[in-house]
Design a protein around this motif. Structure first.
Motif, PDB file in Angstrom:
ATOM      1  N   ARG A 235       0.816  -1.342  -0.108  1.00 52.16           N
ATOM      2  CA  ARG A 235      -0.005   0.036  -0.135  1.00 52.16           C
ATOM      3  C   ARG A 235       0.841   1.195  -0.005  1.00 52.16           C
ATOM      4  NH1 ARG A 235      -5.188   0.112   0.040  1.00 52.16           N
ATOM      5  NH2 ARG A 235      -5.241   2.138   0.979  1.00 52.16           N
ATOM      6  N   ARG A 236       2.222   1.277   0.120  1.00 51.72           N
ATOM      7  CA  ARG A 236       2.961   2.347  -0.075  1.00 51.72           C
ATOM      8  C   ARG A 236       3.685   2.242  -1.401  1.00 51.72           C
ATOM      9  NH1 ARG A 236       7.089   2.333   4.473  1.00 51.72           N
ATOM     10  NH2 ARG A 236       7.923   3.932   3.158  1.00 51.72           N
ATOM     11  N   ILE A 237       3.493   1.420  -2.257  1.00 55.13           N
ATOM     12  CA  ILE A 237       4.215   1.132  -3.213  1.00 55.13           C
ATOM     13  C   ILE A 237       3.410   1.717  -4.321  1.00 55.13           C
ATOM     14  CG2 ILE A 237       5.256  -0.643  -5.017  1.00 55.13           C
ATOM     15  CD1 ILE A 237       5.981  -2.508  -2.846  1.00 55.13           C
ATOM     16  N   ALA A 238       4.501   2.606  -5.418  1.00 55.43           N
ATOM     17  CA  ALA A 238       4.004   3.161  -6.455  1.00 55.43           C
ATOM     18  C   ALA A 238       3.283   2.008  -7.656  1.00 55.43           C
ATOM     19  CB  ALA A 238       4.588   4.143  -7.189  1.00 55.43           C
ATOM     20  N   ALA A 239       2.214   1.746  -8.277  1.00 47.96           N
ATOM     21  CA  ALA A 239       1.935   0.836  -9.134  1.00 47.96           C
ATOM     22  C   ALA A 239       2.959   1.034 -10.638  1.00 47.96           C
ATOM     23  CB  ALA A 239       0.617   0.798  -9.473  1.00 47.96           C
ATOM     24  N   THR A 240       3.107   0.195 -11.315  1.00 45.05           N
ATOM     25  CA  THR A 240       3.693   0.468 -12.783  1.00 45.05           C
ATOM     26  C   THR A 240       2.736  -0.174 -13.732  1.00 45.05           C
ATOM     27  OG1 THR A 240       4.952  -1.651 -12.543  1.00 45.05           O
ATOM     28  CG2 THR A 240       6.113   0.508 -11.938  1.00 45.05           C
ATOM     29  N   GLU A 241       3.176  -0.686 -14.623  1.00 50.72           N
ATOM     30  CA  GLU A 241       2.538  -1.105 -15.780  1.00 50.72           C
ATOM     31  C   GLU A 241       1.527  -2.244 -15.706  1.00 50.72           C
ATOM     32  OE1 GLU A 241       3.674  -1.369 -20.604  1.00 50.72           O
ATOM     33  OE2 GLU A 241       4.999  -2.205 -19.117  1.00 50.72           O
ATOM     34  N   ASP A 242       0.275  -2.115 -16.587  1.00 47.62           N
ATOM     35  CA  ASP A 242      -0.397  -3.016 -16.955  1.00 47.62           C
ATOM     36  C   ASP A 242       0.347  -3.903 -18.084  1.00 47.62           C
ATOM     37  OD1 ASP A 242      -2.482  -4.758 -17.420  1.00 47.62           O
ATOM     38  OD2 ASP A 242      -3.725  -3.575 -18.562  1.00 47.62           O
ATOM     39  N   GLN A 243       1.071  -4.976 -17.802  1.00 55.47           N
ATOM     40  CA  GLN A 243       1.745  -5.796 -18.645  1.00 55.47           C
ATOM     41  C   GLN A 243       1.001  -6.510 -19.407  1.00 55.47           C
ATOM     42  OE1 GLN A 243       5.589  -7.303 -17.597  1.00 55.47           O
ATOM     43  NE2 GLN A 243       6.544  -5.248 -17.276  1.00 55.47           N
ATOM     44  N   ARG A 244       0.867  -6.232 -20.719  1.00 54.12           N
ATOM     45  CA  ARG A 244       0.174  -7.490 -21.690  1.00 54.12           C
ATOM     46  C   ARG A 244       0.808  -7.203 -23.262  1.00 54.12           C
ATOM     47  NH1 ARG A 244      -5.756  -6.106 -21.666  1.00 54.12           N
ATOM     48  NH2 ARG A 244      -5.267  -4.239 -20.551  1.00 54.12           N
ATOM     49  N   LEU A 245       0.753  -7.988 -23.613  1.00 50.62           N
ATOM     50  CA  LEU A 245       1.185  -8.346 -25.163  1.00 50.62           C
ATOM     51  C   LEU A 245       0.125  -7.574 -26.007  1.00 50.62           C
ATOM     52  CD1 LEU A 245       2.540 -12.039 -25.446  1.00 50.62           C
ATOM     53  CD2 LEU A 245       3.887  -9.918 -25.352  1.00 50.62           C
ATOM     54  N   PRO A 246       0.621  -6.734 -27.003  1.00 53.33           N
ATOM     55  CA  PRO A 246       1.782  -6.699 -27.570  1.00 53.33           C
ATOM     56  C   PRO A 246       2.556  -5.520 -27.254  1.00 53.33           C
ATOM     57  CG  PRO A 246       0.073  -5.546 -28.958  1.00 53.33           C
ATOM     58  CD  PRO A 246      -0.494  -6.277 -27.648  1.00 53.33           C
ATOM     59  N   TRP A 247       2.029  -4.468 -26.095  1.00 53.94           N
ATOM     60  CA  TRP A 247       2.942  -3.358 -25.938  1.00 53.94           C
ATOM     61  C   TRP A 247       4.128  -4.005 -24.788  1.00 53.94           C
ATOM     62  CZ3 TRP A 247      -2.343  -3.614 -24.599  1.00 53.94           C
ATOM     63  CH2 TRP A 247      -2.806  -3.565 -23.286  1.00 53.94           C
TER      64      TRP A 247
END
Length: 391
Positions: A235-247
Protein backbone atom coordinates in the motif's frame (compact mmCIF):
# COMPACT_ATOMS: atom_id res chain seq x y z
CA UNK A 1 35.69 14.91 -2.59
CA UNK A 2 34.36 15.85 0.82
CA UNK A 3 35.00 13.47 3.69
CA UNK A 4 32.65 14.99 6.28
CA UNK A 5 30.04 12.61 7.72
CA UNK A 6 26.73 13.79 9.11
CA UNK A 7 24.80 11.94 11.79
CA UNK A 8 21.73 12.19 9.59
CA UNK A 9 20.11 14.42 7.03
CA UNK A 10 18.21 17.26 8.61
CA UNK A 11 15.12 19.00 7.32
CA UNK A 12 15.98 22.63 6.79
CA UNK A 13 13.78 25.11 8.65
CA UNK A 14 14.02 27.25 5.52
CA UNK A 15 15.66 26.58 2.12
CA UNK A 16 18.09 29.44 2.75
CA UNK A 17 19.46 27.45 5.69
CA UNK A 18 20.70 24.97 3.09
CA UNK A 19 22.09 27.69 0.85
CA UNK A 20 19.17 27.40 -1.57
CA UNK A 21 16.74 30.03 -2.81
CA UNK A 22 13.27 29.42 -1.40
CA UNK A 23 11.39 31.05 -4.27
CA UNK A 24 13.14 28.87 -6.84
CA UNK A 25 12.51 25.74 -4.77
CA UNK A 26 8.84 26.71 -4.61
CA UNK A 27 8.89 26.86 -8.41
CA UNK A 28 10.47 23.40 -8.44
CA UNK A 29 7.62 22.05 -6.29
CA UNK A 30 5.10 23.75 -8.59
CA UNK A 31 6.80 22.15 -11.60
CA UNK A 32 6.48 18.74 -9.93
CA UNK A 33 2.77 19.39 -9.35
CA UNK A 34 2.35 20.10 -13.04
CA UNK A 35 4.07 16.84 -13.98
CA UNK A 36 1.61 14.76 -11.95
CA UNK A 37 -1.12 13.65 -14.32
CA UNK A 38 0.76 14.79 -17.40
CA UNK A 39 4.20 13.16 -17.38
CA UNK A 40 3.17 10.56 -14.80
CA UNK A 41 0.20 9.85 -12.51
CA UNK A 42 2.37 10.86 -9.55
CA UNK A 43 5.74 12.36 -8.66
CA UNK A 44 7.93 12.63 -5.56
CA UNK A 45 10.81 15.11 -5.45
CA UNK A 46 13.45 15.41 -2.73
CA UNK A 47 16.14 18.08 -3.04
CA UNK A 48 18.85 19.20 -0.70
CA UNK A 49 22.26 20.62 -0.11
CA UNK A 50 24.87 19.70 2.45
CA UNK A 51 23.31 18.13 5.51
CA UNK A 52 19.88 19.54 4.73
CA UNK A 53 16.82 18.26 2.93
CA UNK A 54 15.33 21.51 1.67
CA UNK A 55 12.35 20.16 -0.29
CA UNK A 56 10.18 17.05 -0.04
CA UNK A 57 7.15 17.16 -2.27
CA UNK A 58 4.64 14.56 -3.42
CA UNK A 59 1.94 15.08 -6.04
CA UNK A 60 -0.65 12.90 -7.77
CA UNK A 61 -1.33 9.20 -7.41
CA UNK A 62 0.78 6.16 -6.58
CA UNK A 63 -2.07 3.96 -7.85
CA UNK A 64 -4.69 5.44 -10.15
CA UNK A 65 -5.54 2.80 -12.75
CA UNK A 66 -6.59 -0.85 -12.70
CA UNK A 67 -5.61 -1.57 -16.31
CA UNK A 68 -4.87 -0.12 -19.73
CA UNK A 69 -7.64 -0.07 -22.35
CA UNK A 70 -5.85 -0.34 -25.73
CA UNK A 71 -9.01 0.28 -27.76
CA UNK A 72 -9.87 3.47 -25.92
CA UNK A 73 -6.19 4.43 -25.64
CA UNK A 74 -6.45 5.30 -21.96
CA UNK A 75 -6.19 3.84 -18.50
CA UNK A 76 -9.14 2.30 -16.67
CA UNK A 77 -9.49 4.55 -13.62
CA UNK A 78 -10.03 3.08 -10.18
CA UNK A 79 -12.83 4.44 -7.98
CA UNK A 80 -11.54 7.24 -5.77
CA UNK A 81 -11.68 5.11 -2.63
CA UNK A 82 -9.37 2.48 -4.15
CA UNK A 83 -6.69 4.86 -5.39
CA UNK A 84 -3.49 5.47 -3.45
CA UNK A 85 -2.28 9.06 -3.16
CA UNK A 86 1.41 9.75 -3.70
CA UNK A 87 3.28 10.41 -0.46
CA UNK A 88 6.85 11.45 0.24
CA UNK A 89 7.50 7.97 1.65
CA UNK A 90 5.99 6.12 -1.32
CA UNK A 91 8.23 3.24 -2.44
CA UNK A 92 9.13 2.98 -6.13
CA UNK A 93 10.51 0.36 -8.47
CA UNK A 94 13.90 1.99 -9.09
CA UNK A 95 14.56 0.14 -12.37
CA UNK A 96 18.08 1.00 -13.60
CA UNK A 97 18.98 2.97 -10.47
CA UNK A 98 19.71 -0.56 -9.20
CA UNK A 99 22.92 -0.37 -11.25
CA UNK A 100 24.29 2.23 -8.83
CA UNK A 101 23.99 -0.15 -5.88
CA UNK A 102 25.61 -2.94 -7.88
CA UNK A 103 28.52 -0.62 -8.67
CA UNK A 104 28.90 0.29 -4.99
CA UNK A 105 29.01 -3.43 -4.15
CA UNK A 106 31.85 -3.88 -6.66
CA UNK A 107 33.91 -1.09 -5.10
CA UNK A 108 33.34 -2.61 -1.66
CA UNK A 109 34.80 -5.89 -2.88
CA UNK A 110 37.72 -4.08 -4.48
CA UNK A 111 38.47 -2.52 -1.08
CA UNK A 112 38.46 -6.03 0.41
CA UNK A 113 40.91 -7.22 -2.23
CA UNK A 114 38.59 -9.88 -3.65
CA UNK A 115 38.54 -8.36 -7.13
CA UNK A 116 40.18 -5.75 -9.32
CA UNK A 117 38.39 -3.50 -11.79
CA UNK A 118 41.00 -4.10 -14.49
CA UNK A 119 41.35 -7.87 -14.23
CA UNK A 120 39.52 -9.99 -16.83
CA UNK A 121 36.16 -11.12 -15.52
CA UNK A 122 37.05 -14.65 -16.67
CA UNK A 123 39.52 -14.74 -13.76
CA UNK A 124 36.61 -14.70 -11.29
CA UNK A 125 34.81 -17.80 -12.53
CA UNK A 126 34.00 -20.15 -9.67
CA UNK A 127 34.13 -23.95 -9.91
CA UNK A 128 30.38 -24.19 -10.50
CA UNK A 129 30.47 -21.91 -13.57
CA UNK A 130 31.36 -23.34 -17.01
CA UNK A 131 34.29 -21.76 -18.87
CA UNK A 132 33.33 -18.75 -20.99
CA UNK A 133 32.19 -19.60 -24.50
CA UNK A 134 34.54 -18.77 -27.36
CA UNK A 135 33.85 -15.25 -28.55
CA UNK A 136 32.03 -14.21 -25.37
CA UNK A 137 32.84 -10.95 -23.61
CA UNK A 138 34.71 -12.83 -20.88
CA UNK A 139 36.70 -14.88 -23.40
CA UNK A 140 37.65 -11.65 -25.20
CA UNK A 141 39.09 -10.10 -22.06
CA UNK A 142 36.26 -7.93 -20.76
CA UNK A 143 36.99 -6.39 -17.36
CA UNK A 144 34.72 -5.04 -14.67
CA UNK A 145 35.71 -1.53 -15.74
CA UNK A 146 34.52 -2.27 -19.29
CA UNK A 147 31.21 -3.55 -17.90
CA UNK A 148 30.65 -0.65 -15.51
CA UNK A 149 31.50 1.96 -18.15
CA UNK A 150 29.41 0.22 -20.84
CA UNK A 151 32.40 -0.24 -23.14
CA UNK A 152 32.24 -4.04 -23.29
CA UNK A 153 30.69 -4.06 -26.76
CA UNK A 154 27.63 -5.99 -25.60
CA UNK A 155 24.20 -5.27 -27.04
CA UNK A 156 21.65 -3.49 -24.82
CA UNK A 157 19.63 -6.55 -23.78
CA UNK A 158 18.51 -10.10 -24.55
CA UNK A 159 15.00 -11.60 -24.24
CA UNK A 160 15.90 -13.81 -21.26
CA UNK A 161 12.23 -13.98 -20.30
CA UNK A 162 11.63 -16.14 -23.41
CA UNK A 163 14.21 -18.75 -22.35
CA UNK A 164 13.86 -21.67 -19.93
CA UNK A 165 15.05 -20.63 -16.43
CA UNK A 166 18.09 -22.90 -16.51
CA UNK A 167 19.42 -21.21 -19.68
CA UNK A 168 19.06 -17.54 -18.74
CA UNK A 169 22.31 -16.90 -16.87
CA UNK A 170 24.35 -18.94 -19.30
CA UNK A 171 22.89 -17.05 -22.23
CA UNK A 172 24.21 -13.77 -20.84
CA UNK A 173 27.66 -15.25 -20.12
CA UNK A 174 27.91 -16.66 -23.64
CA UNK A 175 26.80 -13.52 -25.50
CA UNK A 176 29.41 -12.27 -27.97
CA UNK A 177 30.17 -8.52 -27.93
CA UNK A 178 29.66 -6.54 -31.11
CA UNK A 179 33.16 -5.01 -30.75
CA UNK A 180 36.30 -5.80 -28.82
CA UNK A 181 35.83 -4.91 -25.12
CA UNK A 182 37.73 -1.77 -24.20
CA UNK A 183 37.84 -0.47 -27.75
CA UNK A 184 34.08 -0.51 -28.17
CA UNK A 185 32.11 2.74 -28.17
CA UNK A 186 29.82 3.51 -25.23
CA UNK A 187 26.75 1.31 -25.59
CA UNK A 188 24.40 1.16 -22.63
CA UNK A 189 23.66 -2.47 -21.82
CA UNK A 190 21.80 -4.28 -19.05
CA UNK A 191 23.91 -7.34 -19.86
CA UNK A 192 26.97 -5.58 -18.44
CA UNK A 193 25.48 -5.40 -14.97
CA UNK A 194 24.23 -8.98 -15.14
CA UNK A 195 27.81 -10.09 -15.76
CA UNK A 196 28.96 -7.88 -12.88
CA UNK A 197 26.39 -9.62 -10.69
CA UNK A 198 27.87 -12.99 -11.70
CA UNK A 199 31.35 -11.82 -10.67
CA UNK A 200 30.10 -10.61 -7.30
CA UNK A 201 28.41 -13.94 -6.65
CA UNK A 202 31.54 -15.85 -7.70
CA UNK A 203 33.96 -13.94 -5.45
CA UNK A 204 31.69 -13.75 -2.40
CA UNK A 205 29.51 -16.89 -2.70
CA UNK A 206 26.62 -14.59 -1.79
CA UNK A 207 23.62 -13.28 -3.68
CA UNK A 208 23.37 -9.65 -4.78
CA UNK A 209 20.44 -8.90 -2.50
CA UNK A 210 22.44 -10.10 0.51
CA UNK A 211 25.45 -8.00 -0.52
CA UNK A 212 23.31 -4.87 -0.94
CA UNK A 213 21.54 -5.45 2.38
CA UNK A 214 24.70 -6.08 4.39
CA UNK A 215 26.90 -3.56 2.61
CA UNK A 216 24.55 -0.66 1.94
CA UNK A 217 20.98 -0.67 3.22
CA UNK A 218 21.52 -2.06 6.73
CA UNK A 219 24.52 0.13 7.65
CA UNK A 220 22.75 3.24 6.34
CA UNK A 221 19.42 2.36 7.96
CA UNK A 222 17.52 2.24 4.67
CA UNK A 223 14.48 0.33 5.88
CA UNK A 224 12.48 0.84 2.68
CA UNK A 225 15.16 -0.26 0.19
CA UNK A 226 15.00 -3.88 -0.89
CA UNK A 227 14.61 -6.38 -3.67
CA UNK A 228 11.31 -8.31 -3.77
CA UNK A 229 9.38 -6.06 -1.36
CA UNK A 230 7.12 -7.84 1.13
CA UNK A 231 3.41 -7.83 0.47
CA UNK A 232 2.85 -5.78 3.62
CA UNK A 233 4.58 -2.84 1.94
CA UNK A 234 2.24 -2.89 -1.06
CA UNK A 235 0.00 0.00 0.00
CA UNK A 236 3.04 2.26 0.04
CA UNK A 237 4.34 1.16 -3.37
CA UNK A 238 3.73 3.04 -6.61
CA UNK A 239 2.09 0.86 -9.25
CA UNK A 240 3.68 0.48 -12.66
CA UNK A 241 2.46 -1.10 -15.88
CA UNK A 242 -0.46 -3.22 -16.97
CA UNK A 243 1.89 -5.64 -18.73
CA UNK A 244 0.21 -7.36 -21.63
CA UNK A 245 1.19 -8.24 -25.16
CA UNK A 246 1.75 -6.63 -27.60
CA UNK A 247 2.89 -3.43 -25.86
CA UNK A 248 4.85 -5.26 -23.15
CA UNK A 249 7.16 -8.24 -23.43
CA UNK A 250 5.09 -10.48 -21.14
CA UNK A 251 1.51 -10.99 -19.94
CA UNK A 252 1.62 -10.26 -16.22
CA UNK A 253 -1.26 -7.85 -15.65
CA UNK A 254 -1.05 -4.71 -13.53
CA UNK A 255 2.20 -4.64 -11.56
CA UNK A 256 1.99 -3.32 -8.05
CA UNK A 257 4.86 -4.37 -5.82
CA UNK A 258 6.47 -6.69 -8.39
CA UNK A 259 9.49 -5.71 -10.46
CA UNK A 260 8.63 -4.11 -13.80
CA UNK A 261 11.70 -5.17 -15.79
CA UNK A 262 10.88 -8.41 -17.58
CA UNK A 263 14.41 -9.81 -17.39
CA UNK A 264 14.76 -8.97 -13.71
CA UNK A 265 11.45 -10.74 -13.12
CA UNK A 266 12.66 -13.76 -15.13
CA UNK A 267 15.76 -13.88 -12.93
CA UNK A 268 13.75 -14.03 -9.72
CA UNK A 269 13.48 -10.30 -8.98
CA UNK A 270 17.16 -9.83 -8.08
CA UNK A 271 19.34 -8.58 -10.93
CA UNK A 272 22.39 -6.36 -11.31
CA UNK A 273 20.57 -4.00 -13.64
CA UNK A 274 17.10 -3.74 -12.05
CA UNK A 275 14.95 -4.97 -9.20
CA UNK A 276 15.51 -2.64 -6.24
CA UNK A 277 12.64 -0.73 -4.64
CA UNK A 278 13.14 2.35 -2.44
CA UNK A 279 11.61 5.62 -1.30
CA UNK A 280 13.02 9.05 -2.13
CA UNK A 281 14.36 9.69 1.37
CA UNK A 282 16.41 6.47 1.28
CA UNK A 283 17.92 7.64 -2.01
CA UNK A 284 18.70 11.02 -0.45
CA UNK A 285 20.71 9.21 2.24
CA UNK A 286 22.70 7.38 -0.45
CA UNK A 287 23.41 10.74 -2.15
CA UNK A 288 24.50 12.29 1.15
CA UNK A 289 26.72 9.28 1.86
CA UNK A 290 28.55 9.59 -1.45
CA UNK A 291 28.82 13.36 -1.19
CA UNK A 292 30.36 12.81 2.26
CA UNK A 293 33.05 10.53 0.87
CA UNK A 294 31.31 7.22 1.65
CA UNK A 295 30.24 7.78 5.27
CA UNK A 296 26.96 8.66 6.94
CA UNK A 297 27.05 9.19 10.67
CA UNK A 298 28.93 6.27 12.23
CA UNK A 299 28.51 4.10 9.12
CA UNK A 300 31.12 3.97 6.37
CA UNK A 301 30.26 1.96 3.27
CA UNK A 302 33.12 3.11 1.02
CA UNK A 303 36.49 4.81 1.32
CA UNK A 304 36.71 8.31 -0.16
CA UNK A 305 39.05 6.96 -2.85
CA UNK A 306 36.42 4.44 -3.91
CA UNK A 307 33.73 7.12 -4.09
CA UNK A 308 36.07 9.18 -6.25
CA UNK A 309 36.44 6.22 -8.63
CA UNK A 310 32.67 5.78 -8.85
CA UNK A 311 32.01 9.40 -9.71
CA UNK A 312 35.04 10.30 -11.83
CA UNK A 313 34.22 10.65 -15.55
CA UNK A 314 32.90 8.62 -17.25
CA UNK A 315 31.55 7.10 -14.01
CA UNK A 316 31.41 3.48 -12.83
CA UNK A 317 27.75 2.53 -13.00
CA UNK A 318 26.99 6.24 -12.61
CA UNK A 319 26.64 8.60 -15.58
CA UNK A 320 28.53 11.89 -15.33
CA UNK A 321 27.70 15.34 -16.73
CA UNK A 322 24.54 14.46 -18.66
CA UNK A 323 22.40 17.58 -19.27
CA UNK A 324 19.67 15.52 -20.98
CA UNK A 325 18.38 14.46 -17.56
CA UNK A 326 20.40 16.66 -15.16
CA UNK A 327 19.60 20.00 -16.77
CA UNK A 328 21.82 22.80 -15.52
CA UNK A 329 23.06 20.68 -12.62
CA UNK A 330 25.41 19.38 -15.32
CA UNK A 331 27.87 21.63 -17.12
CA UNK A 332 29.70 24.69 -15.78
CA UNK A 333 27.95 24.84 -12.38
CA UNK A 334 29.26 21.41 -11.39
CA UNK A 335 32.52 21.63 -13.32
CA UNK A 336 31.33 18.56 -15.21
CA UNK A 337 31.18 16.47 -12.02
CA UNK A 338 27.44 15.94 -11.50
CA UNK A 339 26.71 12.21 -11.42
CA UNK A 340 23.55 10.15 -11.45
CA UNK A 341 21.30 7.84 -13.40
CA UNK A 342 17.77 7.37 -14.70
CA UNK A 343 15.38 4.42 -14.52
CA UNK A 344 12.85 3.27 -17.11
CA UNK A 345 9.95 3.41 -14.63
CA UNK A 346 10.38 7.19 -14.23
CA UNK A 347 13.12 7.41 -11.60
CA UNK A 348 16.30 9.48 -11.45
CA UNK A 349 18.94 10.75 -9.06
CA UNK A 350 21.62 13.43 -9.44
CA UNK A 351 24.34 14.40 -6.97
CA UNK A 352 26.83 17.20 -7.51
CA UNK A 353 30.08 17.16 -5.51
CA UNK A 354 30.92 20.72 -6.57
CA UNK A 355 27.82 22.39 -5.08
CA UNK A 356 27.10 19.58 -2.57
CA UNK A 357 23.53 19.28 -3.87
CA UNK A 358 21.33 16.31 -4.66
CA UNK A 359 18.04 15.76 -6.45
CA UNK A 360 15.85 12.67 -6.32
CA UNK A 361 12.94 12.46 -8.77
CA UNK A 362 10.68 9.42 -8.55
CA UNK A 363 7.65 9.01 -10.80
CA UNK A 364 5.48 6.16 -12.08
CA UNK A 365 5.63 7.17 -15.75
CA UNK A 366 4.84 3.61 -16.90
CA UNK A 367 1.50 3.51 -15.04
CA UNK A 368 -0.70 2.20 -16.55
CA UNK A 369 1.30 1.69 -19.76
CA UNK A 370 4.82 2.41 -21.00
CA UNK A 371 5.40 5.39 -23.22
CA UNK A 372 8.26 6.84 -25.19
CA UNK A 373 11.25 8.09 -23.19
CA UNK A 374 11.02 11.71 -22.07
CA UNK A 375 13.64 13.08 -19.70
CA UNK A 376 12.86 16.74 -20.37
CA UNK A 377 10.87 16.98 -17.09
CA UNK A 378 13.82 15.58 -15.14
CA UNK A 379 16.10 18.12 -16.80
CA UNK A 380 13.74 21.00 -15.96
CA UNK A 381 13.71 19.99 -12.30
CA UNK A 382 17.51 19.74 -12.33
CA UNK A 383 17.78 23.19 -13.84
CA UNK A 384 15.53 24.68 -11.17
CA UNK A 385 17.63 23.16 -8.39
CA UNK A 386 20.78 24.49 -10.08
CA UNK A 387 19.25 27.97 -10.22
CA UNK A 388 18.33 27.74 -6.53
CA UNK A 389 21.99 27.29 -5.51
CA UNK A 390 23.44 30.26 -3.68
CA UNK A 391 27.19 30.69 -3.59
Amino acid sequence: MQAVAYARLRRASAPERAGLDGAVLAALAEEAEGLAGDWAPGVVVVAGRGQYVALEHAAGWALRYSAWDPEAGRGVELPAERRLPMRTDTVFDLASLTKLYTAIAVLQQQERGTLDLDSPVAAYRDSATPPPADGSAAARGATLRHLLTHTSGLRPELPLYDLPPQRRRGRVRDEAPLEQPGTAPYRYSDLNLLLVQDVLTSVTSRTLDALVADGITRPLGLADTCFRPPRGLRRRIAATEDQRLPWAKADRGLLHGAVHDENAHALGGVAGHAGLFACACDLAVVCRTLLSGGAYGSARILAPSSVAQLLAPPGLGFQVDQPWFMGELAGPLSGGRAAGHTGFTGTSVVLDPETDTFLVVLANTVHPVRRGPDSAPRARLGTLLARAVRS
